[in-house]
Every structure is written in C-alpha cells, then in structure tokens.
Motif scaffolding. Structure first.
Motif: not given
Length: 80
Positions: A14-15, A20-25
C-alpha cells in the motif's frame, strides 16, 4: 519472528502504491519485462555467433587420423 506476516506485506504494498502510483509501477514492470526478454535474446544470439572450435588434435566427425589419410573426396560432374 524472522519473517513478516501477510499484513506487513500488504501495508508495504500500500505504501509503495501511494508513493509511486499504479501507472508508474505498471511502466516499471513493462520495462523490466522487456529488459529481461532482451537479455535472454542477447544470450541466445551470442551463443549462436561463436561456435566452439574443436580442440587441437581432436578429429571432426569421429574419424581417426588414419581414416583422414585414406579418405578421398570426389565430386561427380555432369556432362554438358
């Protein structure tokens, strides 16, 4: 005591998502996958380009030194 429980890993996940955000991941995962694929392809190409030459004194095609001396290579020609 030496390992983390499921709740610890969920909090860490979660952290990471919050930072980072989901798009960057998603982009990082895609980049990592393409890098691994490129590395594997490079390893395959590298082994195909450099065949290992036979060691000195080793005879190709399982022939002995005596067989090579008596072998005659003939090429048949067709009349024109």
């Amino acid at each position: 005591m030496g390992s983390f429980s499921l709740w610890h890993w969920l909090i860490v996940l979660l952290i990471v998502v919050l930072v980072f955000g989901t798009k960057k991941l998603k982009n990082m995962g895609t980049d990592l996958g393409s890098a691994v694929k490129g590395f594997k392809d490079g390893m395959k190409d590298g082994s195909a380009e450099a065949p290992v030459p036979p060691a000195p004194g080793q005879v190709a095609n399982n022939q002995t030194a005596d067989d090579r001396k008596t072998t005659i290579d003939v090429q048949a020609k067709q009349p024109d």
